[in-house]
Design an enzyme around this catalytic site. Structure first.
Site, PDB file in Angstrom:
ATOM      1  N   GLY A  54       0.874  -1.175   0.000  1.00  0.00           N
ATOM      2  CA  GLY A  54       0.000   0.000   0.000  1.00  0.00           C
ATOM      3  C   GLY A  54       0.909   1.222   0.000  1.00  0.00           C
ATOM      4  O   GLY A  54       1.812   1.336   0.845  1.00  0.00           O
ATOM      5  N   ALA A  55       0.663   2.134  -0.948  1.00  0.00           N
ATOM      6  CA  ALA A  55       1.612   3.225  -1.168  1.00  0.00           C
ATOM      7  C   ALA A  55       1.939   4.031   0.101  1.00  0.00           C
ATOM      8  O   ALA A  55       3.119   4.183   0.457  1.00  0.00           O
ATOM      9  CB  ALA A  55       1.098   4.126  -2.288  1.00  0.00           C
ATOM     10  N   ARG A  96      10.330  -1.363  -5.427  1.00  0.00           N
ATOM     11  CA  ARG A  96       9.047  -1.267  -6.141  1.00  0.00           C
ATOM     12  C   ARG A  96       8.998   0.122  -6.803  1.00  0.00           C
ATOM     13  O   ARG A  96       9.069   1.130  -6.116  1.00  0.00           O
ATOM     14  CB  ARG A  96       7.855  -1.432  -5.194  1.00  0.00           C
ATOM     15  CG  ARG A  96       7.752  -2.817  -4.597  1.00  0.00           C
ATOM     16  CD  ARG A  96       6.388  -3.052  -3.945  1.00  0.00           C
ATOM     17  NE  ARG A  96       5.377  -3.388  -4.925  1.00  0.00           N
ATOM     18  CZ  ARG A  96       4.070  -3.454  -4.642  1.00  0.00           C
ATOM     19  NH1 ARG A  96       3.634  -3.167  -3.428  1.00  0.00           N
ATOM     20  NH2 ARG A  96       3.203  -3.796  -5.570  1.00  0.00           N
ATOM     21  N   GLN A 205      -5.568  -8.887  -2.909  1.00  0.00           N
ATOM     22  CA  GLN A 205      -5.624  -7.921  -1.798  1.00  0.00           C
ATOM     23  C   GLN A 205      -7.064  -7.593  -1.408  1.00  0.00           C
ATOM     24  O   GLN A 205      -7.347  -7.284  -0.252  1.00  0.00           O
ATOM     25  CB  GLN A 205      -4.901  -6.613  -2.186  1.00  0.00           C
ATOM     26  CG  GLN A 205      -3.399  -6.733  -2.289  1.00  0.00           C
ATOM     27  CD  GLN A 205      -2.950  -7.005  -3.708  1.00  0.00           C
ATOM     28  OE1 GLN A 205      -3.678  -7.629  -4.487  1.00  0.00           O
ATOM     29  NE2 GLN A 205      -1.757  -6.572  -4.065  1.00  0.00           N
ATOM     30  N   ASP A 246      -1.386   4.888  -6.311  1.00  0.00           N
ATOM     31  CA  ASP A 246       0.043   4.711  -6.039  1.00  0.00           C
ATOM     32  C   ASP A 246       0.892   5.863  -6.541  1.00  0.00           C
ATOM     33  O   ASP A 246       2.003   6.078  -6.065  1.00  0.00           O
ATOM     34  CB  ASP A 246       0.531   3.400  -6.654  1.00  0.00           C
ATOM     35  CG  ASP A 246      -0.011   2.224  -5.866  1.00  0.00           C
ATOM     36  OD1 ASP A 246      -1.165   1.824  -6.121  1.00  0.00           O
ATOM     37  OD2 ASP A 246       0.688   1.743  -4.956  1.00  0.00           O
ATOM     38  N   ASN A 256      -2.878   2.830 -10.135  1.00  0.00           N
ATOM     39  CA  ASN A 256      -3.348   2.031  -8.997  1.00  0.00           C
ATOM     40  C   ASN A 256      -3.295   0.566  -9.421  1.00  0.00           C
ATOM     41  O   ASN A 256      -2.913   0.237 -10.553  1.00  0.00           O
ATOM     42  CB  ASN A 256      -4.766   2.461  -8.586  1.00  0.00           C
ATOM     43  CG  ASN A 256      -5.174   1.866  -7.243  1.00  0.00           C
ATOM     44  OD1 ASN A 256      -4.431   1.963  -6.267  1.00  0.00           O
ATOM     45  ND2 ASN A 256      -6.335   1.233  -7.179  1.00  0.00           N
ATOM     46  N   LYS A 257      -3.680  -0.302  -8.530  1.00  0.00           N
ATOM     47  CA  LYS A 257      -3.585  -1.752  -8.761  1.00  0.00           C
ATOM     48  C   LYS A 257      -4.174  -2.151 -10.113  1.00  0.00           C
ATOM     49  O   LYS A 257      -5.202  -1.622 -10.532  1.00  0.00           O
ATOM     50  CB  LYS A 257      -4.327  -2.457  -7.615  1.00  0.00           C
ATOM     51  CG  LYS A 257      -4.329  -3.956  -7.661  1.00  0.00           C
ATOM     52  CD  LYS A 257      -2.968  -4.588  -7.807  1.00  0.00           C
ATOM     53  CE  LYS A 257      -1.952  -4.115  -6.795  1.00  0.00           C
ATOM     54  NZ  LYS A 257      -0.558  -4.527  -7.146  1.00  0.00           N
TER      55      LYS A 257
HETATM   56  O1  MRU Z   1       0.614  -3.959  -4.725  1.00  0.00           O
HETATM   57  P1  MRU Z   1      -0.026  -3.277  -3.571  1.00  0.00           P
HETATM   58  O2  MRU Z   1      -0.863  -4.186  -2.732  1.00  0.00           O
HETATM   59  O3  MRU Z   1       0.952  -2.461  -2.747  1.00  0.00           O
HETATM   60  O4  MRU Z   1      -1.015  -2.247  -4.284  1.00  0.00           O
HETATM   61  C1  MRU Z   1      -1.732  -1.357  -3.497  1.00  0.00           C
HETATM   62  C2  MRU Z   1      -2.666  -0.505  -4.231  1.00  0.00           C
HETATM   63  O5  MRU Z   1      -2.744  -0.524  -5.435  1.00  0.00           O
HETATM   64  C3  MRU Z   1      -3.418   0.479  -3.416  1.00  0.00           C
HETATM   65  O6  MRU Z   1      -4.664   0.740  -3.975  1.00  0.00           O
HETATM   66  C4  MRU Z   1      -2.620   1.785  -3.340  1.00  0.00           C
HETATM   67  O7  MRU Z   1      -1.309   1.532  -2.914  1.00  0.00           O
HETATM   68  C5  MRU Z   1      -3.242   2.772  -2.454  1.00  0.00           C
HETATM   69  S1  MRU Z   1      -3.234   2.251  -0.786  1.00  0.00           S
HETATM   70  C6  MRU Z   1      -3.919   3.446   0.171  1.00  0.00           C
END
Ligand code: MRU
Length: 362
Positions: A54-55, A96, A205, A246, A256-257
């Site tokens: 999560g960012a 990342r 997730q 992100d 985002n994801k």
């Molecule tokens: O790969 P991840 O689980 O770190 O991806 C997370 C996401 O895409 C979240 O939506 C994003 O980081 C925002 S979290 C507040």
């Protein structure tokens, strides 16, 4: 174990300041396991494997990482101290590439180091300042999430059906979350939302983490497969989509994801508001537009075999595993930040919201 968003501490500093205690998110929802991390490789791996994810949460973790690493270099002369910390920051950044909060926090800590050097203080005193700054980043994240939750809730109505993708809750930040913030705050205030969580292939997730957070908070929660959004929207079950981010480019394009942009396209077709929620630390003015965002590509095995007892695709099949996509700003109804609810034209709205908010190294 009924861990709720109020007592979820995905990242915290140990009492003796020698390590960072993380809640290992790869083990959820089955096991609540904390790990103590005190080496550079351990930090890199925690981010890479998504034990910390999560960012915003990665940003908070990176702030503490820089301070803990610095404390191991206090015996060096200032020049070597600086070289070590710069190299470690670069290495952590490479774990990342997409979530800007990681490099943002590293840069902010290197800025603290630079100003300590300029004032001629010792590596020990610089390290104390790095610990203070890490705590400040952490507290700031909690405050920003509260504000985002308030702003987001102002756009929702009791009884709304909401769709979310991935996990943008307390696990992905340090309290409330971004995309889930309005939902959790609304629950506290007696709103009854019906929340649909995309399971979010390939790392699930949504099914593992969002469902864990929402069920524990007593929210009416339904997990759906990623390919069900269109039907839910057609059936009138969704009044708004809430997602985290992100990295937001200067023109409002939002990474985002993987799968988020598809949801945005469908939401536009059905005339459903699509909200992106994130703190100012996720806005990257140095990235003009979405095409400039580096998309992380992950291990194909996450698709091919991670969740299966035996592989579901034939031997010889290839897998492509990009971890994020970019939603074009034209599909975003509003970007909800701690600095206000931003509406199109995003380039102007973002520039206005970011005045005076650049921190860290020049
Ligand atoms: O790969 P991840 O689980 O770190 O991806 C997370 C996401 O895409 C979240 O939506 C994003 O980081 C925002 S979290 C507040």
């Amino acid at each position: 174990m009924a861990l709720t968003y109020k007592d979820t501490d995905p990242v915290r500093l140990s009492e003796d300041r020698k390590s960072i205690i993380i809640l290992d998110q790869t083990k959820l929802p089955g096991e609540v396991v904390y790990q103590s991390i005190d080496t550079l490789d351990g930090m890199y791996d925690a981010i890479k494997t998504l034990a910390v994810r999560g960012a915003p949460c990665i940003g908070v973790f990176a702030g503490y990482c820089m301070a803990v690493l610095a404390s191991g270099y206090c015996g060096l002369d200032t020049e070597d101290f600086v070289k070590k910390l710069e190299a470690d920051g670069e290495y952590l950044n490479s774990s990342r590439p997409t979530a800007v909060n990681l490099s943002w926090a590293v840069k902010r800590q290197l800025g603290i180091m630079d100003s300590g050097m300029k004032s001629g203080i010792s590596p020990e005193r610089i390290t104390d300042r790095l610990f203070d700054e890490a705590a400040a980043i952490h507290e700031e994240d909690i405050r920003m999430c509260m504000k985002i939750a308030e702003q987001g809730l102002s756009l929702l109505k009791d009884g709304d059906g909401l769709l979310t993708h991935c996990n943008a809750g307390a696990l992905a930040t340090t309290r409330y979350g971004t995309g889930l913030g309005p939902i959790l705050l609304g629950r506290e205030r007696g709103y009854n939302f019906h929340v649909y969580s995309d399971e979010t292939r390939p790392l699930l997730q949504g099914a593992r983490l969002t469902a864990f957070e929402l069920v524990n908070a007593g929210v009416d929660e339904t997990v759906v497969c990623d390919n069900m959004a269109s039907l839910l929207m057609k059936q009138g079950k969704i009044q708004a989509v809430l997602v985290g981010c992100d990295r937001i480019a200067a023109n409002g394009d939002a990474a985002n994801k993987i799968g988020t942009s598809g949801v945005a396209i469908i939401a536009r077709y059905y005339g459903i508001p699509f909200y992106v929620l994130g703190p100012y630390s996720t806005i990257d003015l140095d990235t003009p537009k979405g095409d400039d965002i580096v998309i992380e590509t992950r291990d194909p095995e996450e698709i091919g075999s991670l969740w299966y007892e035996k592989p579901m695709a034939p031997r010889g099949a290839k897998f492509y595993n990009p971890a994020f996509d970019v939603t074009d700003h034209s599909l975003i109804t509003a970007i909800i930040t701690d600095r206000g609810i931003l509406r199109p034209p995003y380039d102007k709205a973002i520039a206005g919201a970011m005045i005076g908010k650049k921190r860290g190294r020049k």
